[in-house]
Design an enzyme around this catalytic site. Structure first.
Site, PDB file in Angstrom:
ATOM      1  N   LYS A  16      54.722  41.200  30.094  1.00  0.00           N
ATOM      2  CA  LYS A  16      55.090  39.784  30.233  1.00  0.00           C
ATOM      3  C   LYS A  16      54.339  38.927  29.221  1.00  0.00           C
ATOM      4  O   LYS A  16      54.550  37.713  29.147  1.00  0.00           O
ATOM      5  CB  LYS A  16      54.720  39.285  31.641  1.00  0.00           C
ATOM      6  N   SER A  17      53.418  39.531  28.463  1.00  0.00           N
ATOM      7  CA  SER A  17      52.558  38.727  27.588  1.00  0.00           C
ATOM      8  C   SER A  17      53.328  37.914  26.541  1.00  0.00           C
ATOM      9  O   SER A  17      53.001  36.750  26.322  1.00  0.00           O
ATOM     10  CB  SER A  17      51.503  39.611  26.924  1.00  0.00           C
ATOM     11  N   LYS A  66      42.015  49.838  25.190  1.00  0.00           N
ATOM     12  CA  LYS A  66      40.968  48.808  25.333  1.00  0.00           C
ATOM     13  C   LYS A  66      39.589  49.303  24.899  1.00  0.00           C
ATOM     14  O   LYS A  66      38.779  48.529  24.406  1.00  0.00           O
ATOM     15  CB  LYS A  66      40.909  48.311  26.784  1.00  0.00           C
ATOM     16  N   ASN A  87      40.097  43.336  25.637  1.00  0.00           N
ATOM     17  CA  ASN A  87      41.545  43.081  25.699  1.00  0.00           C
ATOM     18  C   ASN A  87      41.957  41.967  24.748  1.00  0.00           C
ATOM     19  O   ASN A  87      43.133  41.655  24.640  1.00  0.00           O
ATOM     20  CB  ASN A  87      41.987  42.739  27.129  1.00  0.00           C
ATOM     21  N   ALA A 128      36.283  51.910  40.442  1.00  0.00           N
ATOM     22  CA  ALA A 128      35.138  51.917  39.519  1.00  0.00           C
ATOM     23  C   ALA A 128      35.592  52.241  38.101  1.00  0.00           C
ATOM     24  O   ALA A 128      34.822  52.767  37.298  1.00  0.00           O
ATOM     25  CB  ALA A 128      34.090  52.929  39.993  1.00  0.00           C
ATOM     26  N   THR A 153      35.409  58.136  44.291  1.00  0.00           N
ATOM     27  CA  THR A 153      34.323  58.979  43.781  1.00  0.00           C
ATOM     28  C   THR A 153      33.053  58.126  43.748  1.00  0.00           C
ATOM     29  O   THR A 153      32.872  57.301  42.844  1.00  0.00           O
ATOM     30  CB  THR A 153      34.661  59.481  42.350  1.00  0.00           C
ATOM     31  N   GLY A 239      48.234  40.374  41.465  1.00  0.00           N
ATOM     32  CA  GLY A 239      47.532  40.012  40.239  1.00  0.00           C
ATOM     33  C   GLY A 239      48.306  39.139  39.273  1.00  0.00           C
ATOM     34  O   GLY A 239      47.909  39.012  38.114  1.00  0.00           O
TER      35      GLY A 239
HETATM   36  P1  ATR Z   1      41.496  51.412  35.227  1.00  0.00           P
HETATM   37  O1  ATR Z   1      40.994  51.324  33.835  1.00  0.00           O
HETATM   38  O2  ATR Z   1      42.874  50.885  35.437  1.00  0.00           O
HETATM   39  O3  ATR Z   1      40.539  50.889  36.247  1.00  0.00           O
HETATM   40  P2  ATR Z   1      40.717  54.171  35.665  1.00  0.00           P
HETATM   41  O4  ATR Z   1      39.515  54.046  34.824  1.00  0.00           O
HETATM   42  O5  ATR Z   1      41.558  55.395  35.535  1.00  0.00           O
HETATM   43  O6  ATR Z   1      41.736  52.990  35.465  1.00  0.00           O
HETATM   44  O7  ATR Z   1      40.276  53.992  37.185  1.00  0.00           O
HETATM   45  C1  ATR Z   1      41.177  54.087  38.227  1.00  0.00           C
HETATM   46  C2  ATR Z   1      40.461  53.757  39.517  1.00  0.00           C
HETATM   47  O8  ATR Z   1      41.380  53.845  40.602  1.00  0.00           O
HETATM   48  C3  ATR Z   1      39.316  54.681  39.857  1.00  0.00           C
HETATM   49  O9  ATR Z   1      38.337  53.948  40.550  1.00  0.00           O
HETATM   50  C4  ATR Z   1      39.994  55.706  40.780  1.00  0.00           C
HETATM   51  O10 ATR Z   1      39.104  56.368  41.648  1.00  0.00           O
HETATM   52  P3  ATR Z   1      38.264  57.653  41.140  1.00  0.00           P
HETATM   53  O11 ATR Z   1      37.155  57.131  40.281  1.00  0.00           O
HETATM   54  O12 ATR Z   1      37.769  58.294  42.390  1.00  0.00           O
HETATM   55  O13 ATR Z   1      39.257  58.506  40.384  1.00  0.00           O
HETATM   56  C5  ATR Z   1      40.890  54.789  41.552  1.00  0.00           C
HETATM   57  N1  ATR Z   1      42.058  55.450  42.165  1.00  0.00           N
HETATM   58  C6  ATR Z   1      43.200  55.811  41.571  1.00  0.00           C
HETATM   59  N2  ATR Z   1      44.073  56.328  42.461  1.00  0.00           N
HETATM   60  C7  ATR Z   1      43.452  56.300  43.672  1.00  0.00           C
HETATM   61  C8  ATR Z   1      43.833  56.689  44.995  1.00  0.00           C
HETATM   62  N3  ATR Z   1      45.035  57.217  45.253  1.00  0.00           N
HETATM   63  N4  ATR Z   1      42.941  56.507  45.977  1.00  0.00           N
HETATM   64  C9  ATR Z   1      41.720  55.965  45.723  1.00  0.00           C
HETATM   65  N5  ATR Z   1      41.304  55.568  44.497  1.00  0.00           N
HETATM   66  C10 ATR Z   1      42.164  55.739  43.485  1.00  0.00           C
END
Ligand code: ATR
Length: 273
Positions: A16-17, A66, A87, A128, A153, A239
């Site tokens: 959409k940017s 990024k 970004n 995270a 995690t 968002g």
């Molecule tokens: P982004 O840059 O969009 O934050 P990312 O670095 O891949 O993407 O991080 C994705 C986040 O979503 C992580 O915190 C991931 O948890 P893990 O660190 O345990 O992998 C979380 N995430 C993605 N799918 C998830 C799910 N189904 N349940 C819980 N956490 C999820």
């Protein structure tokens, strides 16, 4: 002369940017164009260099570039440095200034548009990854009473506590450690909303009067927002406001003019049903 800006990502087809920046330029009478450029997965640096060489003034950068955008910059902001990701790039002579406007966009949406001040509140960020990293410093700057990061995690959340220790005290742990905890603002920064996956969250995290915010946009009620609603939360947001506010921050960095965001947010809002 018309100044050129672009979004570089892969994919960028549904972004959409260009619409958002086009509306900003119109409303502020800025003479610019903003296009979306899809770079090959192994070709971000070349794509950026050729856009710059052809007179581009700056870019937004999205997934998955990024981190590379930050690494290629010569003058990163502190927010970009701590996020390890950028970004927004601005070309100034032979320098590349980098910023990360996602977190500021989030905080502006929470506070200005949704009316939830963060000062003195208990704030929980879920996830995270990069989205969380970008949000930590801008949220910390508002001085919440308690600032927690919980992740599937747990080790990744703990790593953030160390990385940001000089700036804020984060309470970190796994999603499975949230039982009995309670927060005023709960933000889903995981990518689970994109895949419509549910998060294993106890209802206790939603304090009375809480705001539940999912960083994904245009997906209607995500499983996270659905759970929040079922737990009695009446203020739900996706968002879309963050998307428009981060764009407004980028626009201000490039042009020195702050566009009004409200009409653009209204135009892009998809009802939460
Ligand atoms: P982004 O840059 O969009 O934050 P990312 O670095 O891949 O993407 O991080 C994705 C986040 O979503 C992580 O915190 C991931 O948890 P893990 O660190 O345990 O992998 C979380 N995430 C993605 N799918 C998830 C799910 N189904 N349940 C819980 N956490 C999820």
């Amino acid at each position: 002369m018309t100044d050129r800006y672009a979004l570089i990502g892969h994919p960028v087809g549904h972004s959409k940017s260009p619409l958002i920046h086009g509306l900003f330029a119109q409303a502020t009478a800025q003479d610019l164009t903003y296009t979306a450029i899809e770079a090959p997965l192994d070709g971000f640096a070349d794509t950026l260099a050729s856009f710059r060489a052809s007179g581009g003034r700056g870019t937004n950068v999205t997934v998955p570039f990024k981190l590379q955008a930050f690494e290629l910059s010569t003058d990163p902001s502190e927010t970009a440095r701590l996020a390890g990701a950028a970004n927004t790039l601005k070309f100034v002579d032979d320098r590349i200034h980098a910023d990360n406007t996602d977190g500021v966009g989030l905080v502006n949406d929470l506070q200005r548009n949704l009316g939830h001040r963060l000062a003195g509140k208990r704030v929980l960020l879920l996830g995270a990854g990069g989205a969380t990293r970008g949000a930590i410093l801008p949220i910390a700057a508002e001085h919440p009473a308690l600032f927690a990061v919980a992740n599937r995690t747990a080790a990744r959340a703990h790593a953030l506590r160390s990385a940001f220790a000089a700036h804020t005290v984060l309470q970190t742990g796994g999603l499975d450690e949230l039982q009995g905890e309670s927060f005023d603002v709960i933000i889903n920064a995981t990518s689970a909303g994109l895949t419509q996956s549910a998060l294993p969250l106890p209802d206790s995290i939603f304090a009375p009067g809480a705001l539940a915010y999912d960083m994904v946009y245009g997906k209607g009620l995500t499983p996270f927002l659905r759970q929040a609603r079922a737990a009695g939360v009446s203020t739900l947001a996706d968002g879309v406001g963050m998307l428009v506010e981060q764009a407004a921050e980028s626009f201000t960095i490039w042009r020195g003019v702050r566009p009004d965001t409200r009409a653009v947010i209204e135009r892009l809002t998809v009802p939460l049903v």
